[in-house]
Design a protein around this motif. Structure first.
Motif, PDB file in Angstrom:
ATOM      1  N   PHE A 139       0.820  -1.204   0.000  1.00  0.00           N
ATOM      2  CA  PHE A 139       0.000   0.000   0.000  1.00  0.00           C
ATOM      3  C   PHE A 139       0.858   1.259   0.000  1.00  0.00           C
ATOM      4  CE2 PHE A 139      -2.846   2.980   2.466  1.00  0.00           C
ATOM      5  CZ  PHE A 139      -3.719   3.195   1.418  1.00  0.00           C
ATOM      6  N   MET A 140       1.958   1.248   0.735  1.00  0.00           N
ATOM      7  CA  MET A 140       2.785   2.444   0.858  1.00  0.00           C
ATOM      8  C   MET A 140       3.488   2.808  -0.451  1.00  0.00           C
ATOM      9  SD  MET A 140       2.109   3.443   3.794  1.00  0.00           S
ATOM     10  CE  MET A 140       1.406   2.842   5.321  1.00  0.00           C
ATOM     11  N   LEU A 141       3.767   1.803  -1.292  1.00  0.00           N
ATOM     12  CA  LEU A 141       4.443   2.083  -2.551  1.00  0.00           C
ATOM     13  C   LEU A 141       3.541   2.779  -3.563  1.00  0.00           C
ATOM     14  CD1 LEU A 141       6.547  -1.172  -3.137  1.00  0.00           C
ATOM     15  CD2 LEU A 141       7.258   1.001  -2.129  1.00  0.00           C
ATOM     16  N   ILE A 143       1.519   5.330  -2.862  1.00  0.00           N
ATOM     17  CA  ILE A 143       1.110   6.649  -2.389  1.00  0.00           C
ATOM     18  C   ILE A 143       1.292   7.706  -3.470  1.00  0.00           C
ATOM     19  CG2 ILE A 143       1.711   8.496  -0.789  1.00  0.00           C
ATOM     20  CD1 ILE A 143       2.164   6.489   1.337  1.00  0.00           C
ATOM     21  N   LEU A 144       2.434   7.714  -4.134  1.00  0.00           N
ATOM     22  CA  LEU A 144       2.692   8.736  -5.152  1.00  0.00           C
ATOM     23  C   LEU A 144       1.717   8.629  -6.333  1.00  0.00           C
ATOM     24  CD1 LEU A 144       4.495  11.114  -5.838  1.00  0.00           C
ATOM     25  CD2 LEU A 144       6.078   9.535  -6.969  1.00  0.00           C
ATOM     26  N   PRO A 145       1.509   7.435  -6.929  1.00  0.00           N
ATOM     27  CA  PRO A 145       0.503   7.361  -8.007  1.00  0.00           C
ATOM     28  C   PRO A 145      -0.894   7.761  -7.546  1.00  0.00           C
ATOM     29  CG  PRO A 145       1.888   5.407  -8.014  1.00  0.00           C
ATOM     30  CD  PRO A 145       2.209   6.160  -6.763  1.00  0.00           C
ATOM     31  N   MET A 146      -1.267   7.366  -6.326  1.00  0.00           N
ATOM     32  CA  MET A 146      -2.602   7.726  -5.834  1.00  0.00           C
ATOM     33  C   MET A 146      -2.710   9.231  -5.612  1.00  0.00           C
ATOM     34  SD  MET A 146      -3.778   4.634  -3.283  1.00  0.00           S
ATOM     35  CE  MET A 146      -2.280   4.663  -2.279  1.00  0.00           C
ATOM     36  N   PHE A 147      -1.627   9.857  -5.179  1.00  0.00           N
ATOM     37  CA  PHE A 147      -1.657  11.310  -4.995  1.00  0.00           C
ATOM     38  C   PHE A 147      -1.881  12.015  -6.328  1.00  0.00           C
ATOM     39  CE2 PHE A 147       0.464  15.433  -4.999  1.00  0.00           C
ATOM     40  CZ  PHE A 147      -0.136  16.043  -3.907  1.00  0.00           C
ATOM     41  N   TYR A 148      -1.151  11.603  -7.372  1.00  0.00           N
ATOM     42  CA  TYR A 148      -1.334  12.229  -8.690  1.00  0.00           C
ATOM     43  C   TYR A 148      -2.728  11.943  -9.247  1.00  0.00           C
ATOM     44  CZ  TYR A 148       3.587  13.528  -8.980  1.00  0.00           C
ATOM     45  OH  TYR A 148       4.813  14.101  -8.758  1.00  0.00           O
ATOM     46  N   ASP A 230      -4.782   5.011  10.646  1.00  0.00           N
ATOM     47  CA  ASP A 230      -3.853   5.449   9.598  1.00  0.00           C
ATOM     48  C   ASP A 230      -3.468   6.913   9.797  1.00  0.00           C
ATOM     49  OD1 ASP A 230      -2.268   5.247   7.348  1.00  0.00           O
ATOM     50  OD2 ASP A 230      -3.883   5.862   5.995  1.00  0.00           O
ATOM     51  N   PHE A 231      -2.204   7.173   9.602  1.00  0.00           N
ATOM     52  CA  PHE A 231      -1.670   8.527   9.743  1.00  0.00           C
ATOM     53  C   PHE A 231      -1.091   9.061   8.435  1.00  0.00           C
ATOM     54  CE2 PHE A 231       2.183  11.103  10.439  1.00  0.00           C
ATOM     55  CZ  PHE A 231       1.619  12.219  11.041  1.00  0.00           C
ATOM     56  N   LEU A 232      -0.397   8.207   7.693  1.00  0.00           N
ATOM     57  CA  LEU A 232       0.347   8.676   6.531  1.00  0.00           C
ATOM     58  C   LEU A 232      -0.566   9.157   5.407  1.00  0.00           C
ATOM     59  CD1 LEU A 232       3.065   9.116   5.192  1.00  0.00           C
ATOM     60  CD2 LEU A 232       3.030   6.728   4.449  1.00  0.00           C
ATOM     61  N   MET A 233      -1.574   8.354   5.044  1.00  0.00           N
ATOM     62  CA  MET A 233      -2.419   8.726   3.915  1.00  0.00           C
ATOM     63  C   MET A 233      -3.215  10.004   4.176  1.00  0.00           C
ATOM     64  SD  MET A 233      -2.957   7.932   0.833  1.00  0.00           S
ATOM     65  CE  MET A 233      -2.173   6.325   0.791  1.00  0.00           C
ATOM     66  N   PRO A 234      -3.854  10.180   5.354  1.00  0.00           N
ATOM     67  CA  PRO A 234      -4.504  11.476   5.606  1.00  0.00           C
ATOM     68  C   PRO A 234      -3.518  12.642   5.623  1.00  0.00           C
ATOM     69  CG  PRO A 234      -5.351   9.826   7.107  1.00  0.00           C
ATOM     70  CD  PRO A 234      -4.176   9.197   6.412  1.00  0.00           C
ATOM     71  N   LEU A 235      -2.306  12.398   6.089  1.00  0.00           N
ATOM     72  CA  LEU A 235      -1.310  13.468   6.114  1.00  0.00           C
ATOM     73  C   LEU A 235      -0.950  13.905   4.702  1.00  0.00           C
ATOM     74  CD1 LEU A 235       0.640  15.164   7.891  1.00  0.00           C
ATOM     75  CD2 LEU A 235       2.320  13.338   7.581  1.00  0.00           C
TER      76      LEU A 235
END
Length: 296
Positions: A139-141, A143-148, A230-235
């Motif tokens: 899931f953590m890998l 993050i960047l594609p999901m952000f874009y 979860d902390f990272l994704m909302p951040l």
């Protein structure tokens, strides 16, 4: 005429009595395992106990000595965390995001798992492999594609972005668990319901889904906990404080020159209470779900 006697013969002198055989025998191995488990439980409970006790103490008391029991307990920390730190708003955001995400992933996975487990059609194995492939992607890998992706959809700083991400991330795991449970159900149940005039949708909704309630409770808890904590994704996805979740909201107690430890512990207790309530309410269903099929 001699009558047959139904008297029970007494047990041999050396045989153990039934009451003694039912009595639990404490072997050295059982004692050692019990000691290890109790020590592990104490290690797990100690941080929780420290968190609860410190939530009733002042910041000065915690800074001076963080361990003793509070001499003058106060609930001012909870009032400060709930009102001044906007924890009421953060809690509402967390409840909305978590419940919607779990509900969507469960609603999508239930019919998909039922079709994969109970129906025979071309490409069924490929479809199951497609769902299972989602478990191979960390899931953590992503993050960047999901952000874009969310930035292109204009959903940055919106709770909807987290709902879509969590829902999509939970579908592979939920489908994987439900498929195994649907496959354990006997086919005679479907046949009997269809012969009684029920449609496939009726059989699925009224016959099969109630039978996998332990599995549903299990996946709900296993999905609820990581989303709630979860902390990272909302951040990454959220910008304004009005949209913060509880995990990100805890960072408001950390400053550049001073940390409000008393309010932080109160906020941690507020964040933990819903998880404890969920586990208490769903413990029976979770145990049934995790132990299903062991005796077969």
């Amino acid at each position: 005429m001699a009558l047959a006697s139904d008297a029970v013969e007494p047990a041999p002198p050396g045989a153990p009595s039934p009451a003694r055989t039912r009595r639990k025998r404490w072997t050295p191995q059982a004692v050692a395992v019990g000691i290890v488990l109790w020590l592990y439980a104490a290690v797990c409970v100690l941080p929780l106990l420290t968190m609860v006790l410190n939530s009733f103490r002042t910041h000065l008391e915690i800074a001076t000595d963080p361990w003793p029991i509070p001499s003058d307990p106060t609930v001012a920390n909870y009032v400060s965390a709930w009102t001044e730190a906007s924890f009421g708003r953060y809690a509402l955001n967390s409840v909305l995001i978590t419940i919607c995400s779990v509900a969507i992933s469960t609603a999508v996975s239930l019919p998909a798992a039922y079709a994969i487990a109970r129906w025979r059609f071309f490409g069924r194995n490929a479809l199951e492999g497609l769902f299972m492939s989602g478990l191979l992607i960390p899931f953590m890998l992503a993050i960047l594609p999901m952000f874009y992706l969310m930035d292109g959809l204009r959903l940055i700083d919106s709770p909807l972005s987290l709902i879509l991400i969590y829902s999509a991330n939970g579908i592979p795991f939920t489908t994987f668990v439900l498929v195994s449970f649907f496959r354990q159900l006997p086919g005679e149940l479907e046949e009997a319901a269809l012969l009684d005039g029920g449609s496939h949708f009726t059989v699925f909704l009224r016959v099969m889904v109630p039978l996998v309630r332990p599995a549903i409770a299990t996946v709900v808890v296993f999905r609820f906990v990581p989303i709630w904590n979860d902390f990272l994704m909302p951040l990454v996805m959220l910008r304004s404080r009005d949209n913060y979740t509880l995990g990100v909201g805890l960072t408001t107690f950390f400053g550049e020159y001073q940390n409000d430890w008393a309010s932080l512990f109160a906020g941690l207790v507020i964040t933990t209470i819903p998880l404890l309530v969920l586990f208490i309410l769903a413990t029976r269903q979770i145990i049934q779900g995790l132990t299903a099929g062991i005796g077969k």
